[in-house]
Design a protein around this motif. Sequence first.
Motif, PDB file in Angstrom:
ATOM      1  N   ARG A 135       0.835  -1.202   0.000  1.00 34.61           N
ATOM      2  CA  ARG A 135       0.000   0.000   0.000  1.00 34.61           C
ATOM      3  C   ARG A 135       0.871   1.254   0.000  1.00 34.61           C
ATOM      4  N   THR A 136       0.315   2.347  -0.488  1.00 34.77           N
ATOM      5  CA  THR A 136       1.030   3.611  -0.567  1.00 34.77           C
ATOM      6  C   THR A 136       1.521   4.045   0.809  1.00 34.77           C
ATOM      7  N   GLY A 137       2.796   4.366   0.880  1.00 34.69           N
ATOM      8  CA  GLY A 137       3.390   4.823   2.135  1.00 34.69           C
ATOM      9  C   GLY A 137       4.043   3.738   2.953  1.00 34.69           C
ATOM     10  N   ALA A 138       3.793   2.468   2.615  1.00 36.76           N
ATOM     11  CA  ALA A 138       4.341   1.352   3.390  1.00 36.76           C
ATOM     12  C   ALA A 138       5.759   1.018   2.928  1.00 36.76           C
ATOM     13  N   GLU A 139       6.512   0.386   3.822  1.00 35.74           N
ATOM     14  CA  GLU A 139       7.855  -0.069   3.499  1.00 35.74           C
ATOM     15  C   GLU A 139       7.774  -1.493   2.951  1.00 35.74           C
ATOM     16  N   ILE A 140       8.725  -1.849   2.106  1.00 32.76           N
ATOM     17  CA  ILE A 140       8.772  -3.212   1.590  1.00 32.76           C
ATOM     18  C   ILE A 140       9.035  -4.170   2.754  1.00 32.76           C
ATOM     19  N   PRO A 141       8.204  -5.175   2.935  1.00 32.36           N
ATOM     20  CA  PRO A 141       8.395  -6.105   4.060  1.00 32.36           C
ATOM     21  C   PRO A 141       9.602  -7.012   3.835  1.00 32.36           C
ATOM     22  N   ALA A 142      10.023  -7.692   4.877  1.00 33.34           N
ATOM     23  CA  ALA A 142      11.099  -8.666   4.749  1.00 33.34           C
ATOM     24  C   ALA A 142      10.639  -9.794   3.833  1.00 33.34           C
ATOM     25  N   LEU A 143      11.441 -10.126   2.860  1.00 30.52           N
ATOM     26  CA  LEU A 143      11.120 -11.202   1.923  1.00 30.52           C
ATOM     27  C   LEU A 143      12.291 -12.183   1.924  1.00 30.52           C
TER      28      LEU A 143
END
Length: 302
Positions: free
Chosen positions: A142-150
């Motif tokens: 979503r807009t404004g979120a950081e890329i999660p750990a993958l």
Amino acid sequence: MRITIARTAGFCWGVRRTVNKVLETTADAKAPVATLGPVIHNPQVIAKFESQGVKVYERVEDVPDDTTLIIRTHGAVVPQQALAKERKLDVIDGTCPYVKFPQVMAQRLSRDGYHLIIVGDANHAEIKGVASYAEGPYTILRTGAEIPALPGVKKVAVISQTTNDSTYFKKVVGEASLRFREVRALNTICYDTGERQTEVRELCEKVEVLIVVGGKMSANTRHLAEIGAEFLPHERVHHVERSDELDVSWFHGFREIGISAGASTPDDVIDDVARAIAAFAPDGAAERRFHSPSFEPTHANR
């Protein structure tokens, strides 16, 4: 009072194309006509179609047999399209070609082994449709979120909701390039969206109050209001669907008023809002003009 209307305000090419499909289909209809979800995010247009007998269904399972089914501008999820074909419904695809692009790329990139990062609203019909084309793992950001750990992911592909803000898309691509070994980014933001956003930024440098006209469920319309609030005080940016939502107090003491509108907002609704604002002018008169953006118009809004 001077009212400046954004030249890009109103139906984009993709919305006009789909609306015309509905009008053409109902004009020659020999069977019931329905849409899979609201064909565009504008309540006035949906109400007009419903008054002409066009029903809205959220699921193909609920659509009666022998119905002509029009797929909304935002597209549809793959299983629902497959079910419509299985039921042998007469389907007219109203998906905007600019939405088709991220759908195709989601399928192609996932087949090529990329973990797909889709920048957009997971609850939006367009993103649900795009994600359904992925044939491998994906993450909706979503807009404004950081890329999660993958964990374990080495190659990612980044695509975007067509109505997203390009600034945030660039941020995600930049962050991804520092975290993953291989990054492929495709700018799937619609040209029309970028032009509207650019014009709102320019318009806000010239006006004191900004009125954004369009459906409250319209993502591209909400983004225009959000951009306006970055340049003008929050209390001077107002998102309305109709002229009867306007408040005369919004305009007290201000001379320069700007109007922008989302891609699914009909011209007559914009005109109605402009007339209502003009009626608020202290002297009973207001000058209306169109803003001329710095960019050259593309085929999408000629």
